[in-house]
Design an enzyme around this catalytic site. Structure first.
Site, mmCIF file in Angstrom:
data_model
loop_
_atom_site.group_PDB
_atom_site.id
_atom_site.type_symbol
_atom_site.label_atom_id
_atom_site.label_comp_id
_atom_site.label_asym_id
_atom_site.label_seq_id
_atom_site.Cartn_x
_atom_site.Cartn_y
_atom_site.Cartn_z
ATOM 1 N N ASP A 86 57.118 27.558 112.893
ATOM 2 C CA ASP A 86 58.118 26.840 112.096
ATOM 3 C C ASP A 86 59.493 27.026 112.724
ATOM 4 O O ASP A 86 59.727 27.969 113.484
ATOM 5 C CB ASP A 86 58.117 27.381 110.657
ATOM 6 C CG ASP A 86 58.766 26.411 109.670
ATOM 7 O OD1 ASP A 86 59.274 25.358 110.090
ATOM 8 O OD2 ASP A 86 58.765 26.724 108.461
ATOM 9 N N GLU A 108 56.870 26.939 102.717
ATOM 10 C CA GLU A 108 56.988 27.630 104.016
ATOM 11 C C GLU A 108 56.775 29.135 103.837
ATOM 12 O O GLU A 108 56.092 29.775 104.643
ATOM 13 C CB GLU A 108 58.366 27.356 104.629
ATOM 14 C CG GLU A 108 58.508 25.919 105.094
ATOM 15 C CD GLU A 108 59.895 25.550 105.574
ATOM 16 O OE1 GLU A 108 60.011 24.536 106.252
ATOM 17 O OE2 GLU A 108 60.854 26.268 105.273
HETATM 18 C C1 5RP Z 1 62.752 23.177 106.480
HETATM 19 C C2 5RP Z 1 63.188 24.288 107.357
HETATM 20 C C3 5RP Z 1 63.351 23.984 108.810
HETATM 21 O O1 5RP Z 1 62.580 24.873 109.543
HETATM 22 C C4 5RP Z 1 64.807 24.152 109.174
HETATM 23 O O2 5RP Z 1 65.601 23.347 108.315
HETATM 24 C C5 5RP Z 1 65.068 23.756 110.641
HETATM 25 O O3 5RP Z 1 64.874 22.399 110.788
HETATM 26 P P1 5RP Z 1 65.091 21.640 112.166
HETATM 27 O O4 5RP Z 1 63.957 22.011 113.052
HETATM 28 O O5 5RP Z 1 65.086 20.184 111.766
HETATM 29 O O6 5RP Z 1 66.420 22.051 112.731
HETATM 30 O O7 5RP Z 1 63.391 25.394 106.960
HETATM 31 O O8 5RP Z 1 62.749 23.547 105.130
#
Ligand code: 5RP
Length: 228
Positions: A86, A108
């Site tokens: 993630d 998550e």
């Molecule tokens: C979603 C998240 C994402 O991991 C976080 O916002 C990062 O996103 P991106 O890869 O678009 O920068 O926590 O809830």
């Protein structure tokens, strides 16, 4: 002539690709949410790496994986995951993170808790010394929002309801999100414990208990692998 500095999107694509090396063949994996993870999902779909199945942290990621033929399972169908991949909104030198910019923080955190290893994929703009420059997302039960806004004010934070189309944004769980500015989270574990106990908080976007074990960080000189 010097090579051009990679854009943020190019750095995200680099770490998405590098994350494939952390996908054990025939394993159960957890998949997060966001623009970096979208690139990882696309790379996984093209990679041909055989996986047993994926558990997803959002409706958006589920739909993207299914469209590419990646088998997606419910959390209830799986006991544990080899790895959870993630992104993050911020990551500190210990691997603690702020997450939830995409409003998927509750699922998550649940999926991350099922995994033996959290591999965080970010571009270098997400690296901070102390968490809190990015407004902290907190998923809340709607009736508790005004009380929680007052509690954050007592900690020096300015909390605001996240809106979408001029209405409070509804998460995949049907709840609301507060975004809290002005915090300096010097003790992430203690902060996560404290705020998680406030009535009406579903999930606080500090991932200290579910911190990253590995971070693949995209920098202009290549992907750095950080271990915590
Ligand atoms: C979603 C998240 C994402 O991991 C976080 O916002 C990062 O996103 P991106 O890869 O678009 O920068 O926590 O809830």
């Amino acid at each position: 002539m010097n090579a051009p500095t990679p854009t943020q999107d190019e750095l995200k694509a680099m770490v998405a690709q590098a994350a494939l090396a952390h996908v054990p063949p025939h394993a159960w994996i957890g998949v997060g949410t966001g623009s970096t993870v979208n690139l990882f999902i696309d790379a996984l779909g093209q990679s041909g790496i055989p996986i047993r199945g994926a558990v997803s942290s959002s409706v958006a990621s589920t739909e993207r994986m299914r469209a590419l033929g990646i088998p997606v399972f419910e959390t209830q169908e799986v006991e544990s995951l080899a790895v959870y991949i993630d992104g993050a909104d911020e990551i500190d030198p210990m691997g603690h993170m702020i997450k939830g910019g995409g409003a998927a923080l509750t699922r998550e955190k649940i999926v991350a808790a099922m995994a033996r290893e959290f591999v965080c994929i970010v571009d270098a703009s997400k690296r901070v010394e102390v968490l809190g420059q990015f407004p902290l997302p907190v998923e809340v039960i709607p009736m508790a929002a005004p009380m929680l806004i007052r509690r954050f004010a007592q900690l020096g934070g300015e909390a605001a309801l996240r809106l979408k189309d001029a209405q409070p944004l509804k998460t995949d769980n049907g709840q609301h999100i507060l975004d809290v500015k002005g915090l300096r989270i010097t003790h992430p574990l203690e902060f996560e414990d404290q705020v998680s106990q406030w009535p009406g908080v579903v999930t606080v976007g500090v991932f200290a208990h579910q911190k990253a074990q590995v971070c693949l960080m995209g920098t202009p000189t290549g992907v750095q692998t950080l271990r915590y």
